[in-house]
Write a protein that holds these residues in place. Structure first.
Motif, PDB file in Angstrom:
ATOM      1  N   ASN A  89       6.896  69.774  23.209  1.00 53.21           N
ATOM      2  CA  ASN A  89       6.956  68.348  22.886  1.00 53.21           C
ATOM      3  C   ASN A  89       6.370  68.066  21.507  1.00 53.21           C
ATOM      4  N   VAL A  90       5.227  68.664  21.244  1.00 50.70           N
ATOM      5  CA  VAL A  90       4.554  68.436  19.968  1.00 50.70           C
ATOM      6  C   VAL A  90       5.433  68.900  18.808  1.00 50.70           C
ATOM      7  N   LEU A  91       6.010  70.089  18.918  1.00 51.72           N
ATOM      8  CA  LEU A  91       6.888  70.579  17.853  1.00 51.72           C
ATOM      9  C   LEU A  91       8.122  69.699  17.694  1.00 51.72           C
ATOM     10  N   CYS A  92       8.688  69.253  18.807  1.00 55.01           N
ATOM     11  CA  CYS A  92       9.871  68.403  18.766  1.00 55.01           C
ATOM     12  C   CYS A  92       9.617  67.136  17.960  1.00 55.01           C
ATOM     13  N   TYR A  93       8.522  66.469  18.261  1.00 57.41           N
ATOM     14  CA  TYR A  93       8.278  65.181  17.618  1.00 57.41           C
ATOM     15  C   TYR A  93       7.619  65.333  16.253  1.00 57.41           C
ATOM     16  N   MET A  94       6.943  66.445  16.003  1.00 59.08           N
ATOM     17  CA  MET A  94       6.525  66.724  14.630  1.00 59.08           C
ATOM     18  C   MET A  94       7.760  66.920  13.749  1.00 59.08           C
ATOM     19  N   ARG A  95       8.745  67.645  14.262  1.00 59.33           N
ATOM     20  CA  ARG A  95       9.983  67.841  13.506  1.00 59.33           C
ATOM     21  C   ARG A  95      10.648  66.493  13.227  1.00 59.33           C
ATOM     22  N   GLU A  96      10.718  65.647  14.247  1.00 61.41           N
ATOM     23  CA  GLU A  96      11.351  64.338  14.101  1.00 61.41           C
ATOM     24  C   GLU A  96      10.652  63.498  13.037  1.00 61.41           C
ATOM     25  N   LEU A  97       9.320  63.465  13.105  1.00 62.04           N
ATOM     26  CA  LEU A  97       8.563  62.636  12.150  1.00 62.04           C
ATOM     27  C   LEU A  97       8.572  63.235  10.759  1.00 62.04           C
ATOM     28  N   ILE A  98       8.339  64.539  10.651  1.00 61.09           N
ATOM     29  CA  ILE A  98       8.279  65.174   9.334  1.00 61.09           C
ATOM     30  C   ILE A  98       9.616  65.073   8.632  1.00 61.09           C
ATOM     31  N   GLN A  99      10.694  65.426   9.320  1.00 61.42           N
ATOM     32  CA  GLN A  99      12.000  65.480   8.669  1.00 61.42           C
ATOM     33  C   GLN A  99      12.599  64.103   8.430  1.00 61.42           C
ATOM     34  N   PRO A 148      -0.504  62.544   1.710  1.00 60.82           N
ATOM     35  CA  PRO A 148      -0.804  61.701   2.881  1.00 60.82           C
ATOM     36  C   PRO A 148       0.431  61.403   3.728  1.00 60.82           C
ATOM     37  N   LEU A 149       1.602  61.308   3.110  1.00 58.23           N
ATOM     38  CA  LEU A 149       2.826  61.056   3.867  1.00 58.23           C
ATOM     39  C   LEU A 149       3.096  62.187   4.856  1.00 58.23           C
ATOM     40  N   PHE A 150       2.966  63.413   4.395  1.00 59.82           N
ATOM     41  CA  PHE A 150       3.188  64.571   5.269  1.00 59.82           C
ATOM     42  C   PHE A 150       2.119  64.645   6.351  1.00 59.82           C
ATOM     43  N   ARG A 151       0.874  64.466   5.964  1.00 56.17           N
ATOM     44  CA  ARG A 151      -0.208  64.564   6.955  1.00 56.17           C
ATOM     45  C   ARG A 151      -0.057  63.500   8.036  1.00 56.17           C
ATOM     46  N   THR A 152       0.323  62.289   7.637  1.00 52.60           N
ATOM     47  CA  THR A 152       0.517  61.220   8.617  1.00 52.60           C
ATOM     48  C   THR A 152       1.659  61.561   9.565  1.00 52.60           C
ATOM     49  N   ALA A 153       2.747  62.077   9.016  1.00 54.31           N
ATOM     50  CA  ALA A 153       3.897  62.423   9.857  1.00 54.31           C
ATOM     51  C   ALA A 153       3.530  63.507  10.863  1.00 54.31           C
ATOM     52  N   THR A 154       2.777  64.515  10.438  1.00 51.34           N
ATOM     53  CA  THR A 154       2.409  65.585  11.367  1.00 51.34           C
ATOM     54  C   THR A 154       1.561  65.053  12.516  1.00 51.34           C
ATOM     55  N   MET A 155       0.605  64.202  12.215  1.00 47.80           N
ATOM     56  CA  MET A 155      -0.274  63.716  13.273  1.00 47.80           C
ATOM     57  C   MET A 155       0.420  62.686  14.166  1.00 47.80           C
ATOM     58  N   LYS A 156       1.333  61.902  13.606  1.00 45.14           N
ATOM     59  CA  LYS A 156       2.121  61.012  14.463  1.00 45.14           C
ATOM     60  C   LYS A 156       2.988  61.831  15.412  1.00 45.14           C
ATOM     61  N   GLY A 157       3.489  62.962  14.940  1.00 44.71           N
ATOM     62  CA  GLY A 157       4.273  63.830  15.796  1.00 44.71           C
ATOM     63  C   GLY A 157       3.446  64.411  16.929  1.00 44.71           C
ATOM     64  N   ASP A 258       7.956  53.934  13.065  1.00 46.12           N
ATOM     65  CA  ASP A 258       7.275  55.077  12.456  1.00 46.12           C
ATOM     66  C   ASP A 258       8.076  55.679  11.307  1.00 46.12           C
ATOM     67  N   GLY A 259       9.270  55.150  11.079  1.00 45.83           N
ATOM     68  CA  GLY A 259      10.122  55.704  10.034  1.00 45.83           C
ATOM     69  C   GLY A 259      11.070  56.781  10.511  1.00 45.83           C
ATOM     70  N   VAL A 260      11.101  57.039  11.829  1.00 44.09           N
ATOM     71  CA  VAL A 260      12.054  58.009  12.366  1.00 44.09           C
ATOM     72  C   VAL A 260      13.461  57.453  12.214  1.00 44.09           C
ATOM     73  N   LYS A 261      14.380  58.288  11.722  1.00 43.96           N
ATOM     74  CA  LYS A 261      15.758  57.865  11.488  1.00 43.96           C
ATOM     75  C   LYS A 261      16.696  58.753  12.293  1.00 43.96           C
ATOM     76  N   SER A 262      17.555  58.126  13.075  1.00 45.39           N
ATOM     77  CA  SER A 262      18.583  58.914  13.751  1.00 45.39           C
ATOM     78  C   SER A 262      19.635  59.344  12.728  1.00 45.39           C
ATOM     79  N   PRO A 263      20.333  60.445  12.977  1.00 40.99           N
ATOM     80  CA  PRO A 263      21.442  60.807  12.080  1.00 40.99           C
ATOM     81  C   PRO A 263      22.462  59.671  12.034  1.00 40.99           C
ATOM     82  N   PRO A 264      23.059  59.402  10.876  1.00 41.13           N
ATOM     83  CA  PRO A 264      24.025  58.297  10.791  1.00 41.13           C
ATOM     84  C   PRO A 264      25.285  58.581  11.600  1.00 41.13           C
ATOM     85  N   VAL A 265      25.833  57.539  12.189  1.00 39.54           N
ATOM     86  CA  VAL A 265      27.080  57.616  12.948  1.00 39.54           C
ATOM     87  C   VAL A 265      28.169  56.909  12.145  1.00 39.54           C
ATOM     88  N   ARG A 266      29.246  57.616  11.834  1.00 40.61           N
ATOM     89  CA  ARG A 266      30.358  57.045  11.071  1.00 40.61           C
ATOM     90  C   ARG A 266      31.292  56.275  12.013  1.00 40.61           C
TER      91      ARG A 266
END
Length: 294
Positions: A89-99, A148-157, A258-266
């Motif tokens: 779970n932690v890796l999943c949402y760290m990936r979501e927030l970081i990327q 700080p942007l990266f550090r915040t994203a990791t901890m939010k994840g 939190d700034g998480v963005k879903s992939p765009p849908v055309r």
């Protein structure tokens, strides 16, 4: 990392809990070269046990001899199912927030936790995960660790992964379902459902961007804000006004607080000229100024 760089915890604990040597002096009278290092490692889960913590996260940077190695990892104790689920779970949402963070869309985050015998996890009586945020031995990762942007994203994840783990929810990244194309006559409008999966942080926005506007037409982007999960349905409104017949193409995505963005849908809108010379115009997401033909 050199052992002498990791010996701060046991001394801090000894200073604060001098009456609990079982935490900071777990090796007793044994003398050997790595004793202080091992006692420092042990003191962290032993302190968590002493405090009755619900979960233990051990936040590390990583380091190897190969400066090309990069990315975010997690380590859990072999044979402990809850720890493995939490680590996933932690890796999943760290990936979501970081990327989802600007500049980190391709930052590598592994899919699965490493299962290794580590004292921090082995001695913990609660679910325990070592989080390796990035490699300080990699120049790009080292710069990220200072951002700080990266550090915040990791901890939010980490926070999101644990919060959803406690709720019995697993890894479901934010993703919008396909949106069917529609046909609209002049003056027509239609509400289009934006169905998505995942666990966004509210309020969210449905963000629609034009990616294909006929020559001479003006097509305007739009946003729809949704304050709470109960504010359903999640819809955008598209319309056609005063222009000729042509298809228009849009990308719609969900963006959370939190700034998480879903992939765009055309998706597309076909504006249709009415019989007898009446025409239809570009479709425009509701809530913005209507598009006009050039």
């Amino acid at each position: 990392m050199q052992p002498w760089l990791q010996m701060a915890a046991r001394y801090a604990i000894k200073e604060r809990l001098p009456e609990n040597p079982d935490i900071w002096n777990s090796k007793g009278d044994r003398i050997y070269p790595r004793r202080d290092y091992d006692e420092d490692i042990n003191s962290r889960p032993l302190l968590a046990n002493h405090l009755g913590a619900d979960v233990a996260f051990h936040l590390h940077t990583n380091g190897v001899d190969n400066a090309a190695v990069s990315g975010t990892r997690a380590v859990v104790q072999p044979g402990r199912g809850d720890d493995l689920l939490l680590g996933r779970n932690v890796l999943c949402y760290m990936r979501e927030l970081i990327q989802s963070s600007e500049g980190y869309g391709e930052f590598p985050v592994v899919e699965e936790p490493f299962q290794e015998d580590k004292g921090e996890n082995r001695l913990s009586r609660m679910p325990s995960v070592i989080v390796e945020m990035a490699f300080h031995t990699n120049p790009v990762d080292a710069a990220a660790l200072r951002d700080p942007l990266f550090r915040t994203a990791t901890m939010k994840g980490v926070e999101k992964g644990y919060r959803l783990f406690r709720q019995g929810r697993g890894c479901v990244p934010l993703k919008a379902d396909p949106i069917e194309g529609i046909r609209l006559p002049a003056g027509g409008r239609a509400q289009v459902d934006v169905v998505f999966e995942g666990y966004p942080q509210y309020p969210i926005e449905l963000v629609t961007a034009n990616v294909g506007c006929p020559p001479g037409w003006t097509c305007t982007d739009g946003r729809v804000r949704i304050e709470t999960p109960d504010a359903k349905p999640s819809q955008i409104t598209l319309r056609c006004e005063k222009a000729g017949s042509a298809p228009i193409f849009w990308d719609t995505r969900v963006v959370d607080d939190d700034g998480v963005k879903s992939p765009p849908v055309r998706h597309w809108v076909q504006c249709i000229r009415r019989p007898g010379g009446t025409v239809a115009s570009p479709a425009v997401p509701d809530g913005v100024e209507a598009a006009t033909a050039g």
